[in-house]
Every structure is written in C-alpha cells, then in structure tokens.
Enzyme design. Structure first.
Site, PDB file in Angstrom:
ATOM      1  N   VAL A 284       0.839  -1.202   0.000  1.00 18.83           N
ATOM      2  CA  VAL A 284       0.000   0.000   0.000  1.00 18.83           C
ATOM      3  C   VAL A 284       0.873   1.250   0.000  1.00 18.83           C
ATOM      4  CG1 VAL A 284      -1.708   1.327   1.300  1.00 18.83           C
ATOM      5  CG2 VAL A 284      -1.937  -1.158   1.104  1.00 18.83           C
ATOM      6  N   ALA A 285       1.951   1.205   0.778  1.00 14.25           N
ATOM      7  CA  ALA A 285       2.840   2.362   0.842  1.00 14.25           C
ATOM      8  C   ALA A 285       3.556   2.598  -0.478  1.00 14.25           C
ATOM      9  CB  ALA A 285       3.869   2.149   1.960  1.00 14.25           C
ATOM     10  N   ILE A 287       2.562   1.637  -3.657  1.00 17.88           N
ATOM     11  CA  ILE A 287       1.728   1.921  -4.833  1.00 17.88           C
ATOM     12  C   ILE A 287       1.347   3.406  -4.860  1.00 17.88           C
ATOM     13  CG2 ILE A 287      -0.520   1.545  -5.898  1.00 17.88           C
ATOM     14  CD1 ILE A 287      -0.383  -1.318  -5.067  1.00 17.88           C
ATOM     15  N   GLU A 289      -1.101   5.463  -5.513  1.00 19.93           N
ATOM     16  CA  GLU A 289      -2.526   5.408  -5.852  1.00 19.93           C
ATOM     17  C   GLU A 289      -2.991   6.607  -6.673  1.00 19.93           C
ATOM     18  OE1 GLU A 289      -1.379   5.140  -2.749  1.00 19.93           O
ATOM     19  OE2 GLU A 289      -2.259   3.433  -1.693  1.00 19.93           O
ATOM     20  N   ASP A 331      -1.314  18.929 -44.340  1.00 24.18           N
ATOM     21  CA  ASP A 331      -1.942  19.354 -45.583  1.00 24.18           C
ATOM     22  C   ASP A 331      -1.308  20.668 -46.020  1.00 24.18           C
ATOM     23  OD1 ASP A 331      -3.732  17.384 -46.157  1.00 24.18           O
ATOM     24  OD2 ASP A 331      -5.421  18.322 -45.155  1.00 24.18           O
ATOM     25  N   ASP A 625      -8.425  17.567 -43.082  1.00 22.12           N
ATOM     26  CA  ASP A 625      -9.708  18.258 -42.962  1.00 22.12           C
ATOM     27  C   ASP A 625     -10.840  17.545 -43.690  1.00 22.12           C
ATOM     28  OD1 ASP A 625      -8.898  18.735 -45.525  1.00 22.12           O
ATOM     29  OD2 ASP A 625      -8.744  20.909 -45.331  1.00 22.12           O
ATOM     30  N   ASN A 691       7.187   7.502  -2.259  1.00 24.94           N
ATOM     31  CA  ASN A 691       6.561   6.199  -2.042  1.00 24.94           C
ATOM     32  C   ASN A 691       7.606   5.173  -1.605  1.00 24.94           C
ATOM     33  OD1 ASN A 691       4.391   7.365  -4.185  1.00 24.94           O
ATOM     34  ND2 ASN A 691       3.476   5.787  -2.905  1.00 24.94           N
ATOM     35  N   ASN A 726       0.465   9.390   1.162  1.00 28.80           N
ATOM     36  CA  ASN A 726       0.320   9.070  -0.261  1.00 28.80           C
ATOM     37  C   ASN A 726      -0.723   9.931  -0.956  1.00 28.80           C
ATOM     38  OD1 ASN A 726       2.273   7.152  -0.052  1.00 28.80           O
ATOM     39  ND2 ASN A 726       0.951   5.396  -0.425  1.00 28.80           N
TER      40      ASN A 726
END
Length: 910
Positions: A284-285, A287, A289, A331, A625, A691, A726
C-alpha cells in the site's frame, strides 16, 4: 468502385453494366440488389458493456483492485484499513469513468460518416424518372443530378451540363471541380484526378448531370474510407506505452519486494499476521494510488493551456504526445497556406511586377525590381488590371468576397490599384467553358466600349495581333515572348491567366466567338495560394526543434514543390499518389525516410505514409480536414483536424482540433506538450521516491525489529498515516509541480527518443537516494523519541510511542518539503530560481501544514489518524529533517552538472 471506370467511354460503361438509355428495369434492379446488397455502409460500434469492461484490464487497475480487496478483508478483521479501501476503489472508479467516456468519443467518427449518407436519389428506370431510397441503388442504375444534390453512390458521368462538384469533404480541396464525360488516361488515378466520376458523399454546386452507378456501399471510395477508419489501429500514444511499461515494472518490483518482506518476516520468526500486515502495508505504501489522477490532471491542465492557444485537445494523452512528435505531416491548403488565391506576379508592357498583400487584403503594392511603383502611373499595368477586374463575376465586400477563388484574386489585384465597379456596364458575356478555355465580356467603360477577354495563355495569346508598351501605346506583339513568360510563371507553380482587349464601335451590342480576333494582348496575371507567414516561421521552428515537416497534398506536384520551397521544406524530390501505388511496404519506408513532399495522394496513401514513418520509430502528427483524411488521422500517433474548414468526420477522427487551421498553432502545441512531459517527469520523480521512502519505513522495521524491539511493536507510521502521506501530499505537493513555468529553449532541443523509458538510470538513482534521505530521518526520529516506550520487548508507554509516531509523521512531511522545493527542476539547482515563483507550491506547503494540525485540534481526527500531541522541545530536531532530502537532491544535481557540463538554467518568472 473499379479503378478503371474513369478510363472507359460512357458507351463502354453502359455495355459492361448492361444499362440502357431508359435505365434498368425494376426486375433487373431487384436482381442486382440481391447480388450486391444495399447501398449502405455497415457501422459496428463497440458495445457499451465491453468498453466499460476494458477499463478494468489495465495492470495498474488490477493491482489496485487486488490491494483494495486485501485491505478490505484486513479492515473487516480490525486492521483499520477501511480508508485505504475506500480511497483505492474511488480512484479505480474515477479512472474507469474517464476511460469509458473517452472511448465513446473515439467512435464518433463512424457516427459522422453515417450522417453523410444520402437518403434518396433520383433515378431513371424503365424510362420512368422516380425518387427511390438511396440504399436501393445498384450498379447500372442511371442517376439524375442537379445543383444542390448530394451524390448518392459512385457514378461514371455520361452526360453533363456545366457540372461542378464540391469534393472538399472527400479530398480537402476547397474549389469545386468541373466534371466531364471524356475517358481519362493513366493508371491508379487518385480521386482528385478522376474528373469523369462522381463520388458518394460529395455534392453538386452547379449544373446538371446523368451518371451510371458503378459502385455502391462498401465498394465506393467513401465506403473504402469507412473501412480504413474502422481498421485503423491508432494504438497507444508514446505516453501510454511508457506508462504501461512503467506500471508493469513498478508493480512487479512492488510485489517482489512485498513478497520478500513477508518471507523475511517469517524467516526472522515473526507471527504470520505481523509479517502479512507488514507486507500489505509495504504494498500500500509503495503503490502511487494517485498516479493515474496525477497524469490526468497534468494532461488536462496542458489541454486547457493549449485551448488558449487555439489547439483544442479531444483526447487527453494527445496533450503530451505532441511533445514527443518527431514528424508533422501537414496538408498544404489552408494549413500551410492562406487558402485564398492571391495574385503575386503580373506581366504588362513587357515588364514583370511583383504584387504584395495576401488573401482578401486590398492593401498592397506593385513592385518593379523590388521597388514600389504607383500603379496608376503605369498605363499598360492599369489596362491589365482593368481587364481582370471587369471580366469577372466575383464580388468583393468589407469582410471578404464571394465567387470563384480565381476571380476573387483578380478583383483584389485590381482593388490594390483602386479600381471600382462604378461606371462600368456589362452588355454581353461569353461564360468560361472548359473546352474553349476563355471568358469574354462586352462592357461600356469611361474610355469607350470594349471587349475584355481572359483565359488560358495559349488560347488568348493565339487571339492577339498587337500588344501595349509600358506607356500604354500599341506595339508589335511577340507571341513567343508572352508564352515564354507564361511558362516562367508556371515554373513557379503560379496559376496563370492571359488578358486581352479590343475597342469596338459604340453601337456594337453583340458578342460572338467570331469577334475574338485581332485582340490587343495586355498581359498576364499569376496567382497562387501563398504560404502563411506564420507557417514559414513555424517550419523553421520545427527544424530547430528537431521536427521534420512533411507536406501531403492533393494539389499538383509542381505547385506542391514550389510552396514547399517557399516554406523551407525539403522539396528536391516529390512523390505522387500514382508512384506511391506501385510501392511495397519496404518501398514506403524508404520513401518516408527520404521524401518530404507528396502530391496527388489518395486516402490510403496518407495512412500508409503515417504507418511507414511509425515503422521507422517516428512519432507522427498528421493533419487533415476531409473525409479522406480520417483513416490517416486515426492511424497517426496524433491526428490534428481543422476546426474551420474541417469536416465533422475529420474532427471526430482526430485527437486535436486547430481552431484557427494554422500550422503555427501545432508548433505552439508541441511546445506545450514538451512542457507537459517535463512537468509530468518532475511529478513522477517526486512521487516515486516518496513512495519508496514509505516502503523503506516498513521494510526497515521488519529487518531491524529483531535487534530493536521498538520496531516489532509498531511500524514507524500507521497504515492510515501512510495513506495520508500518499494521498494528501500527492495532491498538495505534487500537483503544484505541474504549474511550473516553461523552461527556456524547449523548441531548441530535439524531441526525446521514441524509445526513452520513464524508468532510467536517473529515475532509479533518485528513488534509492531520496528514498533513503526521506526514510532515514523518520526512523531516527521515531527511535530517538520512542525508544523509552518499549522495555525488554514490552510496550510500557503507549502514549509516548504514539507521540514518537506523530513526530516521525511530521519529520516525513518536512523531508518532503526539502525534496519538493528542489524537485521543481530535474537538473537545475533550487538556488537558480526564485522560491516564490510557484505560488501554487507555496500554497500547497502552507495547506499541508495547516491540515496536519487538524488531529492536534480535533480529538476525533487524532483518534482516526492515531496521532498525539508531543512536547514543544521536540520541534527543532523535527524541523531539521528538512535538510537531508534537500541536500541529497542538490548534491545529486551538482554531480550531474559537473559530469555532463553546465546546462541552461530553467526559466525564472519575473
């Protein structure tokens, strides 16, 4: 549609399709409908449930879901990880919604194609002219068209009357095309050259016609484009590829470290529950998030900034892809050029004059030998301008004008000499005809009654017997000299017209072809759709930025080459669509490597060019276009559609829309894309080491718990505190990094290599170095203040231990402050830019401090986050935790600068 229909005569087409002058019989039509199927294109859209399911197949999402499941179970068992579970699931849900909505937008191109299908058609069957549903058309049907009709299928014209068809939605060329019935020579002619064929989805602007249906549904050019759009594999953007690789590597590393941590705990004799909780806490630490939300936010901000510079981002990853672009395929008409025919050179009185001013601007000068000359003091020049101004059906207005672009250009060149329509009365007109190649009018002018003629040089010059000298007097005419000058104009890709006059008696009231002899040649006017000044500068900027510009146009090769040279694009070699059709895949790659100008191309050619460049490891931006551009727009790394002149299909197939149709806007967006990548890199280089520090706090506790009992009682930080770090620190400290101002010289550097990785030597070194610099103060503070709380492995003072955890909680925050203040630049020292130049970051630091005090003031928050007030005398040591991370990152930068040489410092706000 068969490629050879344009090469066959109308009689051959009717014989091959077994069609009579009276049209098909109903029974034959029904039989053919059963054989060929309805005249419609099948559009299959991805089901909504499948698009939603796709959002949960990303490796990062899967690991977050697994983590949420584990923390949810542990929370149910009393581990206080419910906040972790809720936050992780919220992040997953948010990203799934964003991805689902974006995929839905991506399929809008097919909806736009469907909207272009014709509903009804006027056909001749059994001598009966009737309206039928367009889907019932079959090969061999005889279709009747008139002005305003949309062509319902691919037709081979067998009868036309002044027929002009607007094919801009298909080819991107804005000028309506005059159609003929004559068979054409040549192999693999692109649609723009097939002047005897009408294409499904285009529409008639003038005249009438009858045509035989030679292609329906998927067998039309329009249908082939739809197939190309459906089959075009846009793939992942460079950022998406890098993030996917990064996430997989990161997840693998986290799982390996987490598994190692669990096994280590078991090996050291800890309880399974302690070892498992430590492993889960470490995962958890580790990752990040908030990484998906962080990436989305940076791209969204970049998209907002680009919108202010007229570049509208439709798909967020495109905001960064532009920064990696190494080739821009553009173009010509309207993007690199003004999309307004402009007279730039004239020939009168045996002298050549240059004309300044562009487009509808009637302010301009006539230059002889680069020096301005008053037009009204040049009699021969005035006669030439009067001929073009009055032998003309266009209309000028304050905001521009209406009419044929060529005639508008002639009106404007006359307006630059202050000509007006007042006092001129037209009596008779012989309209322009593609066979005769001229237009003539009989007009009353202040000087008398005149016949004015304009047309193709070879045609008009053949009608002339005299000319005017510079003073406006009649002189001996030398046709060869006039023709040579016309050829010189044409060599520079100027569309050239010749002009002649003939005075007639005041009672002359008629005008026939017989009157068009012994004319007085008054000169030539050469016009071109000139390059935008901003595009010339933008192409030069692209060269400085290491970006190659490739022109791909449906125009004539000579015109393309001339405009490319004026723009500064390498135009030594020009490839046509016909030549491209003969190439294999290897040939395409070779041409894509060497050639920068392509003319007379078909839709499949543009797509193949984009794919060949990608095979050469280039990041390709493609502009377009027309409907024909949609497959290439989808196949390129970033498709850029025109906002003003672009079709809905092109816009829906694109990643970005230019609100001003200007090539220079792409270059401005490239700069913003590079800036977005720089800030994203800074954010990742800040987030991941922090992290890593959280993970080291867990792993270190497991490693040294056998030697220091304090760490076997509690980790340095509680899981809910790790979550706080985090999430809140990511928002308040990482998000402001995306507000950093652009560094100098972004467009003086080459694009980053397509194969560059997020995880490189710099990344790994920073993760290790800063992970240690942040986690070590946390360990030391926790041990220094909390050691007395555990005696002989027994907890004797729970409050003191909570205070020590709270002190470590604060120590980690100040270590983050030390890092983030220097993380504003990857290489430059924090002492080279003002600490006050990013107010968002200062605000984030202040807000982080204020929020961190909430548990101190609110007992319920203290209980939730497991904090406790600690003695004031602890603060000096905690505040000192600011310096290890700051010193570590500054020392790393200094070593790199000394090793690699001094770099240009980042831009410093005023």
């Amino acid at each position: 549609m068969e490629e050879t229909w344009y090469a066959k005569s109308p009689e051959e087409v009717m014989d091959l399709l077994d069609t009579r002058e009276t049209g098909l019989s109903d029974s034959a039509a029904q039989q053919r409908l059963a054989e060929h199927g309805p005249n419609e294109i099948e559009f299959r859209k991805t089901p909504a449930w499948l698009r939603l399911l796709r959002q949960f197949t990303d490796p990062m999402v899967i690991i977050l879901l697994v983590t949420a499941t584990v923390t949810g179970v542990l929370s149910a068992l009393g581990s206080h990880m419910l906040p972790d579970t809720v936050v992780i699931l919220s992040v997953v849900l948010l990203n799934a919604i964003l991805g689902f909505v974006q995929e839905g937008k991506a399929e809008g191109a097919l909806d736009a194609l469907r909207n272009m299908m014709v509903q009804e058609a006027l056909v001749l069957r059994d001598s009966d002219q009737r309206r039928i549903a367009a889907r019932e058309l079959v090969p061999g049907d005889l279709v009747v068209l008139e002005s305003g009709d949309r062509v319902p299928a691919d037709l081979r014209f067998i009868e036309t009357s002044d027929l002009h068809v607007d094919e801009s939605s298909l080819t991107g060329e804005s000028i309506p095309v005059m159609k003929t019935i004559d068979a054409l020579q040549g192999e693999n002619l692109v649609p723009g050259d097939q002047r005897n064929v009408g294409f499904s989805g285009t529409y008639v602007t003038r005249g009438t016609a009858r045509g035989i249906v030679v292609g329906t549904g998927a067998n039309t050019v329009f249908g082939r484009i739809a197939d190309l759009v459906k089959s075009a594999d846009q793939g992942l953007t460079p950022l998406q590829r890098k993030m996917k690789e990064f996430v997989r590597t990161l997840i693998g590393a986290i799982l390996v470290v987490g598994g190692f941590n669990f096994c280590l705990g078991i090996y050291l004799g800890y309880a399974i529950s302690y070892s498992f909780l430590g492993a889960v806490s470490l995962v958890v630490a580790s990752i990040p998030e908030m990484l998906p939300a962080l990436v989305t936010s940076i791209l969204a901000l970049s998209g907002t900034v680009m919108a202010g510079r007229k570049a509208l981002i439709r798909k967020l990853p495109a905001a960064e892809t532009l920064g990696a672009t190494s080739v821009i395929c553009s173009d010509k008409t309207g993007t690199l050029t003004e999309n307004r025919m402009t007279v730039t050179r004239v020939y009168a009185g045996a002298e050549v004059f240059s004309v300044t001013g562009v487009g509808f601007d009637i302010e301009g000068q006539f230059l002889r030998d680069q020096r301005p000359v008053p037009a009204r003091q040049q009699p021969a020049l005035m006669k030439l301008l009067e001929s073009g101004f009055h032998c003309n059906n266009a209309h000028l207005s304050g905001k521009g004008g209406t009419g044929d672009p060529t005639e508008l250009a002639l009106r404007i060149s006359g307006a630059k000499a202050e000509l007006v329509v007042d006092g001129i009365h037209r009596l008779v007109e012989i309209p322009f005809d593609s066979a005769a190649k001229y237009m003539a009018v009989l007009v009353d002018m202040p000087g008398g009654r005149y016949v004015l003629v304009k047309g193709a040089p070879e045609r008009v010059i053949a009608m002339c017997g005299t000319t005017l000298d510079a003073a406006g007097n009649t002189a001996v005419f030398e046709p060869e000299r006039a023709l040579a000058t016309a050829r010189d104009f044409a060599m520079d890709a100027l569309r050239t017209l010749a002009f002649a006059i003939k005075p007639v008696p005041a009672d002359c009231s008629g005008l026939t072809q017989d009157d068009l002899s012994d004319l007085c040649f008054v000169g030539l006017q050469g016009m071109i759709d000139p390059p935008r000044e901003s595009a010339v500068q933008a192409v030069a900027q692209c060269k400085q930025a290491g970006i190659r510009t490739v022109m791909i146009t449906g125009d004539h090769p000579d015109t393309a080459q001339a405009v490319a040279r004026q723009l500064g694009i390498d135009a030594d070699r020009v490839m046509t669509g016909t030549e491209l059709s003969a190439l294999d895949e290897a040939g395409y790659r070779e041409v894509a490597r060497e050639v920068s100008v392509f003319a007379r191309v078909a839709p499949e050619h543009k797509k193949a060019i984009a794919e060949a460049l990608q095979q050469l490891n280039k990041v390709v931006a493609m502009t377009g276009d027309g409907v024909n551009d949609a497959p290439a727009l989808k196949a390129a790394d970033i498709g850029v559609a025109m906002g003003k002149s672009g079709t809905e299909v092109a816009r829906e197939s694109s990643d970005m829309v230019l609100a001003d149709d200007n090539f220079a806007t792409i270059v401005a967006a490239v700069e913003e894309g590079r800036h977005a990548w720089n800030n994203l890199r800074k954010a990742i280089l800040y987030t991941l080491p922090t992290n890593a520090a959280q993970a080291l706090l867990i792993m270190g506790a497991v490693l040294i718990a056998a030697f220091i009992p304090l760490f076997s009682v509690r980790f340095v930080l509680e899981p809910v505190q790790i979550l706080w770090v985090n999430l809140l620190d990511s928002v308040l400290l990482t998000m402001p990094l995306m507000m950093e101002q652009k560094e100098r010289g972004l467009l003086q550097q080459p694009p980053r290599p397509a194969g560059a990785h997020i995880i490189d030597a710099l990344f790994l070194q920073r993760v290790v170095l800063l992970g240690l610099a942040i986690s070590t103060p946390g360990f030391l503070i926790y041990y220094h203040f909390g050691a007395a709380a555990v005696v002989d492995g027994e907890l004797v003072d729970a409050l003191l231990l909570t205070q020590a955890q709270t002190a470590a909680f604060w120590a980690i925050l100040f270590a983050h402050f030390g890092y983030v203040l220097s993380a504003r630049s990857v290489y430059d020292s924090a002492f080279t830019f003002s600490p006050f130049s990013n107010g968002w970051l200062l605000g984030g630091i202040v807000l982080s401090l204020l929020i961190r005090f909430i548990p101190t003031l609110v007992p319920e928050a203290a209980a939730l986050f497991r904090t406790a007030a600690f003695p004031v005398e602890w603060w000096p040591l905690i505040l000192a935790c600011f310096f290890p991370s700051f010193i570590a990152i500054e020392a790393d930068k200094l070593v790199r600068r000394l090793r690699n040489g001094a770099r240009q410092p980042a831009a410093v706000p005023a």
